[in-house]
Scaffold this motif. Structure first.
Motif, short mmCIF file in Angstrom:
data_model
loop_
_atom_site.label_atom_id
_atom_site.label_comp_id
_atom_site.label_asym_id
_atom_site.label_seq_id
_atom_site.Cartn_x
_atom_site.Cartn_y
_atom_site.Cartn_z
N UNK A 95 0.83 -1.20 0.00
CA UNK A 95 0.00 0.00 0.00
C UNK A 95 0.87 1.26 0.00
N UNK A 96 2.00 1.18 0.70
CA UNK A 96 2.93 2.30 0.69
C UNK A 96 3.50 2.51 -0.71
N UNK A 97 3.82 1.41 -1.40
CA UNK A 97 4.33 1.51 -2.77
C UNK A 97 3.32 2.19 -3.68
N UNK A 98 2.05 1.79 -3.52
CA UNK A 98 1.00 2.37 -4.37
C UNK A 98 0.88 3.88 -4.14
N UNK A 99 1.02 4.29 -2.87
CA UNK A 99 0.86 5.71 -2.56
C UNK A 99 2.04 6.55 -3.02
N UNK A 100 3.22 5.92 -3.12
CA UNK A 100 4.40 6.69 -3.54
C UNK A 100 4.58 6.68 -5.05
N UNK A 101 3.59 6.14 -5.75
CA UNK A 101 3.67 6.14 -7.22
C UNK A 101 3.62 7.58 -7.75
N UNK A 102 4.46 7.89 -8.75
CA UNK A 102 4.45 9.25 -9.29
C UNK A 102 3.12 9.61 -9.94
N UNK A 103 2.78 10.89 -9.87
CA UNK A 103 1.59 11.41 -10.55
C UNK A 103 2.02 12.26 -11.74
N UNK A 104 1.11 12.48 -12.65
CA UNK A 104 1.42 13.29 -13.83
C UNK A 104 0.17 14.03 -14.28
N UNK A 105 0.38 15.08 -15.10
CA UNK A 105 -0.73 15.88 -15.63
C UNK A 105 -0.98 15.51 -17.07
N UNK A 106 -2.22 15.21 -17.38
CA UNK A 106 -2.60 14.77 -18.73
C UNK A 106 -3.80 15.59 -19.21
N UNK A 114 -5.01 15.18 -13.08
CA UNK A 114 -3.87 14.68 -12.30
C UNK A 114 -4.07 13.18 -12.12
N UNK A 115 -3.19 12.37 -12.72
CA UNK A 115 -3.35 10.92 -12.72
C UNK A 115 -2.11 10.23 -12.19
N UNK A 116 -2.29 8.98 -11.74
CA UNK A 116 -1.13 8.13 -11.44
C UNK A 116 -0.46 7.79 -12.77
N UNK A 117 0.85 7.65 -12.73
CA UNK A 117 1.59 7.44 -13.98
C UNK A 117 1.18 6.15 -14.68
#
Length: 834
Positions: A95-106, A114-117
């Protein structure tokens, strides 16, 4: 960011679904680690499981089918408990890994999302800007002074400028944006990216073991070696007495089981992983388990000012125009002041994302009835640079008219503008007046230039100084309380900011910041030798006009002074210092992806008060883990000695316990140390203590001695019970039952006593921990079944005790442990008299 600044609509929802169906998700497929199968494989290698398997096999071969079935059942129970704890740890970390996933603007359907990569698809239009990590391969369709660091692919650390009109208008997954911004059309995702094809997945990097983990593993290894040696000795003694290989082996296995502290590594993993999960629920993302261990030791917090101490809600408050020589409120601006604001706006990005630039664009819109922005195009840009920093933009309209505007630190623009001594004096006085009230200032200048052969560096333009714009960024409402909490916990706080000294000190005064009287600039700092800096850095709490090299030197100097340093940061330039700090802290909202990657901890709400919570949690986890391991050591000693001493000294009943008794005790001890102590609340004096030195060994002699003495006194209680039973003329089964009951009673009372090594049991009984009641109730209930249900009593070779015998056993168990309350009382008295 408003989407109407681009003439791009992006994919529709239907097109996104079709693209995802055709090309899949944007994830790198790698060999899955830490699966259930891996956990089972590791479990089979555990010494305790191996011993249980051997003992069960011996029972079956010897014809003791009941004992063999019990031990086989015990193997299943132990395995289920171990797998459950492993599952809790793995789930928390996933769950920590999922939360630290980078976000990006599309851009999709004309809106900026604003989405998860992992959610982007081939064909998406991706917005990337300074400080972001590029999540997929793509082609540049629009860019503005755009450069990328491709070292992850090429090994070349220098940034590469990219443009849609250049030979290589492509960007690649894993690279980072050094400057400018761009819109990228995604061409490859996941394993089809350049990074995916060469297999450089970050998932393949193994995390190093922490000092605490190494200490615990070494301690367990030593006990395992000791157990193996004692096992051979006991096997030899039993075989010498009985000449029965299997029987002597079984008795030796009993002792080996009692020595193995398999609960310790399990407790460490559980405490760290669940601790990280608890922090996540508080809005604190811990990227590495080792950070949990380090948190409680932090001695210094280095924090930036904007957005951490202040709200990062910039409002353009005042303007100083050199031509009018007036300082006025923004709303009272006349033509001269309006010109200053206009020039400052042109010196900003056309599509602002910085709070100060947004404020300048808003002020321009409000104060100017005619908007000239659509008529001009950015044709050349000089990045923010220099010491102190400045930036310059060159705009041009269709008729060839140019606007060349610069903004930056006043020192930078004063130095390159054609000013008289009197004008310089007027500007400096105006800046002092403004900054002493806590305003953040930017100087503004303009230039005239003919042609397109622009100077190599912006400082070569002939600038005319226009004036100064001042922003107000109020301190956060809770920051005073946050600082008080840090100071109370023995943690020093240092401000490291790019802003000027006057503004920083004014804000520091408002928030009762300790040590605001003395400050040091980046240039002053760089002139100091390493020795001078190490001394200076300990007595200076305000550092201004900082740049990356200066920040890194501060962190290094503090570490040289044996300080445990936590540092907050949000920008690209904070990366080196964040990585160098023991605890790098990135801001979840305003932090760049570069800062988040370099940091070991992310504050989701950009709230420094969460660091107080994080330090408290780190201290609590460390303290509770120490309690659990001290409990394990204390309770193992009487089990080992109660098995070994009667055999070694040739007492009348030399083999008082068999493997079934030992494994039952192990099944009680495992949940006690992992579940009860992990759920213990933080003791009320935890945040009033000085930080724990990281160099301090986990198993220090004083605490080990305490555990050994506790274990030896419980041993005296069990062996006294043994001899008392014989003195009373009781047989072996009666003696075994009484010794076993004393051990269970001592185990329960030790759990209650060791909930604190400072506060009394009457205080700790009021602690909120429902697991204490539950685990003790289960232990008492099962023990009652063993003593009073004939089939179970017979199987364990026990006898039902009388009320007097049971009371005696409980009393001996109580006395064997309760003496430590006197030690705690003495500790409290000494502490109060200091």
């Amino acid at each position: 960011m408003p989407s109407n600044n681009y003439d791009i609509k992006g994919l529709t929802n239907e097109q996104v679904l079709l693209s995802r169906e055709k090309f899949g998700e944007n994830t790198l497929k790698y060999k899955q680690k830490n699966t259930v199968l891996d956990a089972i494989k590791n479990l089979v290698k555990e010494p305790m499981i191996i011993l249980l398997l051997v003992a069960a096999l011996i029972y079956f071969v010897s014809g003791k089918i009941g004992d063999g079935i019990f031990l086989s059942s015990a193997i299943i129970i132990v395995s289920v408990i171990a797998l459950f704890q492993d599952s809790r740890s793995r789930n928390a970390l996933q769950k920590l890994k999922n939360l630290t996933q980078p976000h990006c603007k599309v851009i999709r359907d004309g809106e900026t999302l604003d989405l998860k990569s992992e959610e982007i698809v081939v064909g998406d239009n991706l917005i990337v800007e300074e400080g972001t990590s590029i999540p997929a391969d793509g082609k540049i369709i629009l860019s503005n002074d755009f450069s990328v660091n491709e070292s992850i692919l090429t090994g070349e650390s220098l940034s590469v400028f990219k443009d849609k009109d250049k030979d290589e208008p492509y960007v690649f997954k894993g690279t980072t944006v050094v400057s400018g911004s761009a819109i990228i059309s995604i061409t490859q995702i996941g394993n089809e990216t350049k990074l995916g094809k060469i297999g450089k997945s970050l998932e393949s990097i193994n995390e190093e073991k922490t000092p605490l983990e190494i200490q615990i593993n070494n301690f367990v290894k030593k006990l395992v070696i000791t157990g193996a040696i004692v096992f051979l000795i006991v096997w030899a003694i039993n075989y010498f007495n009985s000449h029965n290989v299997l029987d002597s082996l079984l008795k030796a296995l009993t002792l080996a089981m009692s020595i193995l502290p398999e609960e310790i590594p399990m407790a460490f993993t559980t405490f760290m992983a669940i601790g990280a999960w608890r922090l996540m629920k508080m809005g604190i993302i811990v990227k590495q388990m080792k950070t949990v261990e380090t948190l409680g030791s932090a001695t210094i917090i280095c924090t930036d000012k904007t957005g951490t101490i202040t709200e990062n809600k910039m409002s353009l408050a005042k303007v100083f125009s050199l031509s009018s020589q007036k300082i006025v409120n923004t709303l009272d601006a006349n033509e001269d002041e309006k010109e200053v604001i206009k020039t400052a706006m042109w010196a900003s990005e056309p599509i602002p994302f910085d709070p100060m630039e947004e404020a300048l664009h808003n002020a321009y819109s409000q104060l100017h009835s005619i908007d000239e922005r659509p008529n001009f195009k950015l044709v050349h840009e000089y990045l923010l640079g220099g010491k102190p920093p400045m930036m310059t933009h060159v705009f041009e309209n269709n008729s060839g008219k140019k606007i060349i505007a610069a903004k930056g630190a006043p020192e930078a623009l004063i130095g390159i503008s054609n000013l008289s001594t009197e004008e310089k004096k007027q500007i400096v006085e105006a800046i002092q007046t403004i900054t002493q009230e806590g305003y953040r200032v930017l100087a503004v200048a303009e230039s005239n230039f003919v042609g397109s052969d622009y100077p190599e560096i912006q400082q070569e333009f002939q600038f005319k100084f226009k004036g100064v714009v001042a922003f107000y960024d109020p301190p956060k409402k809770n920051i005073k309380k946050v600082l008080e909490d840090f100071y109370q916990a023995g943690i020093a706080v240092k401000i490291i900011t790019g802003d000027n000294a006057a503004t920083t000190i004014a804000i520091a005064k408002q928030i009762a910041f300790q040590g605001h009287e003395h400050s040091l600039t980046g240039d002053e700092l760089m002139k100091l030798s390493d020795t001078e800096l190490q001394e200076k850095v300990m007595h200076t709490n305000v550092f201004t006009r900082m740049f990356p090299e200066a920040k890194l030197r501060i962190i290094t100097a503090l570490k040289e002074q044996n300080q445990i340093v936590a540092m907050t940061g949000d920008g690209v330039n904070d990366g080196p210092a964040l990585k160098a700090a023991h605890i790098g802290i990135a801001m979840g909202k305003k932090g760049t992806e570069i800062a988040k990657q370099a940091a070991s901890l992310i504050l989701l709400e950009d709230d420094l008060s969460k660091m107080v919570d994080a330090v408290a949690m780190g201290r609590k986890i460390y303290t509770n883990l120490k309690k659990a391991i001290q409990y394990i050591i204390s309770i193992h000693i009487p089990i080992i000695l109660t098995v070994f001493i009667p055999l070694a000294l040739g007492w009348v009943y030399p083999n008082i316990f068999s493997p079934v008794h030992i494994i039952f005790l192990e099944l009680i001890m495992g949940p006690t140390c992992s579940i009860i102590f992990e759920n213990e609340p933080m003791e009320k004096n935890t945040m009033q203590q000085q930080p724990r030195p990281l160099t301090k060994t986990f198993f220090n002699w004083k605490e080990i001695t305490t555990s050994i003495i506790q274990g030896l006194i419980i041993t005296i209680g069990t062996l006294f019970t043994y001899q008392y039973s014989i003195y009373q003329g009781l047989d072996e089964t009666h003696t075994r039952t009484m010794v076993f009951t004393v051990l269970i009673a001592a185990n329960i009372f030790l759990t209650l006593i060791n909930r604190s090594f400072y506060y009394s049991i009457f205080t700790t009984l009021r602690y909120k921990n429902n697991m204490v009641t539950l685990i003790i109730a289960i232990t008492v209930s099962i023990t009652g079944l063993l003593l009073f249900i004939p089939p179970l009593t017979n199987f364990f070779e026990f006898e039902t005790l009388t009320i007097k015998q049971l009371s005696t056993c409980i009393g001996i168990g109580f006395v064997s442990v309760i003496w430590y309350e006197i030690v705690k009382l003495r500790t409290r008295m000494i502490s109060k008299n200091k």
